[in-house]
Design an enzyme around this catalytic site. Structure first.
Site, PDB file in Angstrom:
ATOM      1  N   GLY A 185       0.831  -1.280  -0.014  1.00 18.16           N
ATOM      2  CA  GLY A 185       0.105   0.006  -0.088  1.00 18.16           C
ATOM      3  C   GLY A 185       0.977   1.288  -0.128  1.00 18.16           C
ATOM      4  N   HIS A 186       1.967   1.343   0.906  1.00 21.58           N
ATOM      5  CA  HIS A 186       2.850   2.404   0.834  1.00 21.58           C
ATOM      6  C   HIS A 186       3.562   2.590  -0.210  1.00 21.58           C
ATOM      7  CE1 HIS A 186       2.697   1.393   5.377  1.00 21.58           C
ATOM      8  NE2 HIS A 186       2.306   2.539   5.632  1.00 21.58           N
ATOM      9  N   SER A 198       0.006  -2.357   8.271  1.00 16.89           N
ATOM     10  CA  SER A 198       1.111  -2.453   9.022  1.00 16.89           C
ATOM     11  C   SER A 198       0.667  -3.367  10.240  1.00 16.89           C
ATOM     12  CB  SER A 198       1.816  -1.008   9.593  1.00 16.89           C
ATOM     13  OG  SER A 198       2.103  -0.411   8.417  1.00 16.89           O
TER      14      SER A 198
HETATM   15  P1  AMP Z   1       0.250   4.607   7.634  1.00 20.83           P
HETATM   16  O1  AMP Z   1       1.890   4.407   7.511  1.00 20.83           O
HETATM   17  O2  AMP Z   1      -0.437   3.362   8.044  1.00 20.83           O
HETATM   18  O3  AMP Z   1       0.031   5.986   8.552  1.00 20.83           O
HETATM   19  O4  AMP Z   1       0.008   4.780   6.136  1.00 20.83           O
HETATM   20  C1  AMP Z   1       0.698   5.808   5.414  1.00 20.83           C
HETATM   21  C2  AMP Z   1      -0.123   6.230   4.119  1.00 20.83           C
HETATM   22  O5  AMP Z   1      -0.197   5.017   3.437  1.00 20.83           O
HETATM   23  C3  AMP Z   1      -1.745   6.620   4.432  1.00 20.83           C
HETATM   24  O6  AMP Z   1      -1.909   7.750   3.368  1.00 20.83           O
HETATM   25  C4  AMP Z   1      -2.477   5.501   4.228  1.00 20.83           C
HETATM   26  O7  AMP Z   1      -3.729   5.662   3.835  1.00 20.83           O
HETATM   27  C5  AMP Z   1      -1.679   4.646   3.141  1.00 20.83           C
HETATM   28  N1  AMP Z   1      -1.994   3.179   3.177  1.00 20.83           N
HETATM   29  C6  AMP Z   1      -1.851   2.463   4.270  1.00 20.83           C
HETATM   30  N2  AMP Z   1      -2.485   1.218   4.120  1.00 20.83           N
HETATM   31  C7  AMP Z   1      -2.765   1.148   2.652  1.00 20.83           C
HETATM   32  C8  AMP Z   1      -3.260   0.460   1.768  1.00 20.83           C
HETATM   33  N3  AMP Z   1      -3.653  -0.772   2.217  1.00 20.83           N
HETATM   34  N4  AMP Z   1      -3.527   0.780   0.418  1.00 20.83           N
HETATM   35  C9  AMP Z   1      -3.335   2.130   0.009  1.00 20.83           C
HETATM   36  N5  AMP Z   1      -2.663   3.077   0.985  1.00 20.83           N
HETATM   37  C10 AMP Z   1      -2.597   2.765   2.185  1.00 20.83           C
END
Ligand code: AMP
Length: 282
Positions: free
Chosen positions: A36-37, A186
């Protein structure tokens, strides 16, 4: 790829790029990268000259009973993955640098953060908005890329830049799933095999609703009546919310006109998971 930890050094670098006419793209994250990231980085790479990925597990967006201390971290692995995506700078400050003694300023986006995750995480979006505005000031991006996985966060950040005249374009990108449908997160590393099977029910419930809407179902009541039994049948799953909301205002909807967002949050064991999907009635 450069790793910058000092906020002042990051800002100086950004000013230099700006002076040279460079276009800056920021992908804010809390690290422990998954596909996703990486999808946000791949997209961001094509949006400008300098791609910055921030890694900061932001203490102000975690409640006192939440998993700040247990949040997974692996900077070395993250740097390897980011380098492969063509990232120019990893900006990884620490909490003391971002919130030095005497810190007392916060940003609040009021309405769109009230429901959904805001209801059970009352200080969460205040922390998110504050750190994102700080990151914008330090990285000086033209474009910031967020995932639709955190749909309410994306809407709140679009609201914040509009309301505060922040000269950053906030772009949302699609949610990336495992092959079986589980939304990548994560936090998924904490799920044991049984919890992992239970967690699948979240996306299965959303897919069922998406299919019903695609076949013409508009009623919140009938959609919820169809999907809640799927969730109630799971002893390891504790629902936080299931909400059918307007795609832009996040206001709860009794019926779907054309499109809507169905959002869910649930605890699977000790792990809080979120997911959402676009419903479209033809
Ligand atoms: P986080 O590290 O979880 O705060 O996420 C950082 C960025 O990655 C945020 O904009 C989230 O929405 C995005 N993100 C996290 N998981 C996914 C996913 N499965 N698909 C797309 N973007 C994601």
């Amino acid at each position: 790829m450069q790793i910058v930890t000092d906020p002042a050094a990051m800002q100086q670098l950004a000013f230099t790029w700006r002076d040279q006419g460079g276009r800056i793209v920021l992908v804010p994250t809390m690290g422990y990268f998954h596909e996703g990231h990486l999808s946000l980085m791949a997209y961001g790479r094509g949006q400008g000259d300098h791609l910055v990925v921030s890694i900061f597990v932001n203490p102000t967006q975690f409640g006192p009973q939440e998993d700040l201390d247990r949040y997974p971290r692996d900077l070395e692995r993250d740097c390897d993955l980011a380098a492969k995506q063509g990232v120019d700078v990893i900006f990884a400050p620490n909490a003391e640098q971002m919130y030095p003694p005497g810190y007392q300023t916060f940003v609040e986006v009021t309405e769109v953060t009230r429901g959904l995750c805001g209801a059970s995480r009352p200080i969460h979006f205040r922390g998110v908005a504050t750190v994102v505005l700080k990151l914008f000031n330090l990285v000086q991006p033209h474009v910031a890329v967020f995932g639709e996985k955190d749909y309410q966060q994306l809407i709140a950040m679009q609201r914040m830049v509009a309301d505060l005249n922040v000269p950053v374009t906030v772009i949302g990108r699609p949610l990336v799933r495992e092959a079986d449908g589980l939304a990548l997160s994560s936090r998924n590393v904490y799920l044991n095999p049984e919890e992992r099977r239970t967690a699948l029910k979240l996306s299965q419930a959303l897919f069922l609703a998406r299919d019903m809407a695609a076949q013409g179902e508009r009623s919140r009541e009938r959609l919820f009546a169809a999907i809640t039994p799927l969730l109630d049948a799971e002893p390891l799953l504790r629902l936080d919310y299931l909400s059918l909301v307007d795609n832009h205002t996040l206001a709860e909807l009794p019926t779907i006109q054309h499109t809507a967002r169905l959002a869910i949050a649930a605890y699977v064991g000790q792990i809080r998971l979120i997911d959402n999907i676009l419903l479209e009635v033809p």
